[in-house]
Design a protein around this motif. Sequence first.
Motif: not given
Lengths: 151, 121, 348
Positions: A132-138, B85-96
């Motif tokens: 999770i950590v490295y997934g989130c980071l990348s 935009g920029l917020l999406g960079a933070l939320s997108g991965g986790i959301e998906a």
Amino acid sequence: MAFSFEQWTPKVYRRFLQSMKPKRTIAKNALWAFFVGGLFCALGQGIHNFWRWQGLNAFDGAAATAAILVFIGAFLTGIGVYDQLGKHAGAGSLVPITGFANAVVASAMEFKREGYVFGVGAKMFTIAGPVIVYGCLSSVVIGLIYFLRMH
Amino acid sequence: MEQIGMAFLIGGLICLAVQLVIDLTPVTLTAGHVMVGLVTGGAVLSALGWYEPLVQLAGAGATVPLSGFGHALAQGAMRSVDERGLLGALSGGIEATAVGVATAVIFGYTMAVLFDPKPKR
Amino acid sequence: MGKKRGKQTFALAAPPYLAGAYTIAGTKEGEGPLGECFDQLIPDALWGETTWEKTESKLMTTAVRGACQRADWTEGDAELLLAGDLLNQTISANFSARALGIPFFGIFGACSTMAEGLGLGAMLIDGGYVDRLVATASSHHETAERQFRSPNELGVQRPPEAQWTVTGAGAAALASPAVYHHPASLAGRSAVTVTHVTVGKVVDLGVKDAGDMGSAMAPAAAHTILTHLHDTERTVGDYDAIVTGDLGHVGHAACRALMAAEGVVPGERLLDCGVMIFDASRQDTHAGGSGCGCSAVVILSELLRRLRDRCYRRLLFVGTGALFSPMSSQQGESIPAIGHAVVLERGE
């Protein structure tokens, strides 16, 4: 008194050991990994096709498939089958997302006897946590680079 | 049927390749190392646009391995940047990948409640 | 002439007697080649307890009580308990000592603990501090897996050089010659004494792989054996058997080769508890057994029988330990190893 081997460097000892180490069964391991890994993926495709047939779009279909596979991995771990499978299949049972589920469930179960907060709660991610950590980071780094290139 | 066969073949080959890496690297690779490597590697390949063709070809054969988890993270981040935009960079991965992680937590907890670890034979 | 011989060996002036011994092991060990030799086998890994740690402690307690009984001691006869195991803060030994109520020294020597306990105990008796004591060591496969490796249900592949932690405990009751009387159960069989103790030095040839402890411990075992032979001015031929603790198949071969490199060829006399306890071809145990309990149950069952039944006159028992923790391993440290030796000899 000193023996000559005491003066050996780790490198010399490693070379000395080389002839003594048992050989790994590389071909057998590879075959097991191929078949078991392939079966998990084929199962995933079957589940995915089912969801698409049910009318889910590709994105939701993939998520629902992941959920079902995680459940299968978790259940097989719970009933004590997954570790037996992993002993033979190696990467075949580690690489599919069921292996991720196995890492979570095995840790959670193992530390149940230390309580539900600091046992199950804290130890659940001892092995899967780094993923999770490295997934989130990348993903964030990729998102940022993508953002900078857009503007 | 053809899709399922392709998923079996490509998925199996990815597992075979990882098994060879594990067996042929002189240092010990633990389960954690392998999973982290796959997710990060999948995310990077996906960002470079090299993973999507594999998904088109193999379907679940490419999305079920943990590299597919990385692919989902990277695609989610980039899609969200397009939308927010920029917020999406933070939320997108986790959301998906939220569905996968949440189910792992739920079932991890449930199984821990229901079952005890069994001794090895 | 004092008791010290050479740099690391002590010759005991009045060798203490091994008055009684008791071994208890798990089901997998029971299915192994030595299954018939153990005094007791437990039916399953939990043995009616709620955690594996409790089971391990119960194993040790049972072994200690059994050894006292075999020595014809009554409760309270044992003046001292020397006990150790593999778990953090040696909890199996601590909780066992709580149950037994015997004055207690906790010891840690990883898998060398049984030899360490026997050696320390023999020296304490020879020194005149106590007349009766019990030395014991235990290990449990599942408690060791979860502490040193990974959760038991994790689907991981074990490399071929990995060893299988033994579930079991062994206890030895030691008595000074002044108080020793031959137990009724040993009528017609020989008494066994501890005559020499060789304290090991930590030897580390840079092995970092925690999955390959045999290779890490082999140099320590070879070092202790060679030092012992030098200190006592004896040769391999003076021993019917030289038994290393738990080097396993890989470490056993390495130890043999290391000794040969120094001009000592032990041949058939070199045995290993980790090799003896399992049948690798049948039991899927890879390189053999390990853990404090491994050498404890092998030395105190079959090998002690061979001494008592006069198959052997004298044997050298070299307990070997890998003195690392998962933390030191993750920090990139190599594995320091140690070997402690005791000489077990048939008394007259």
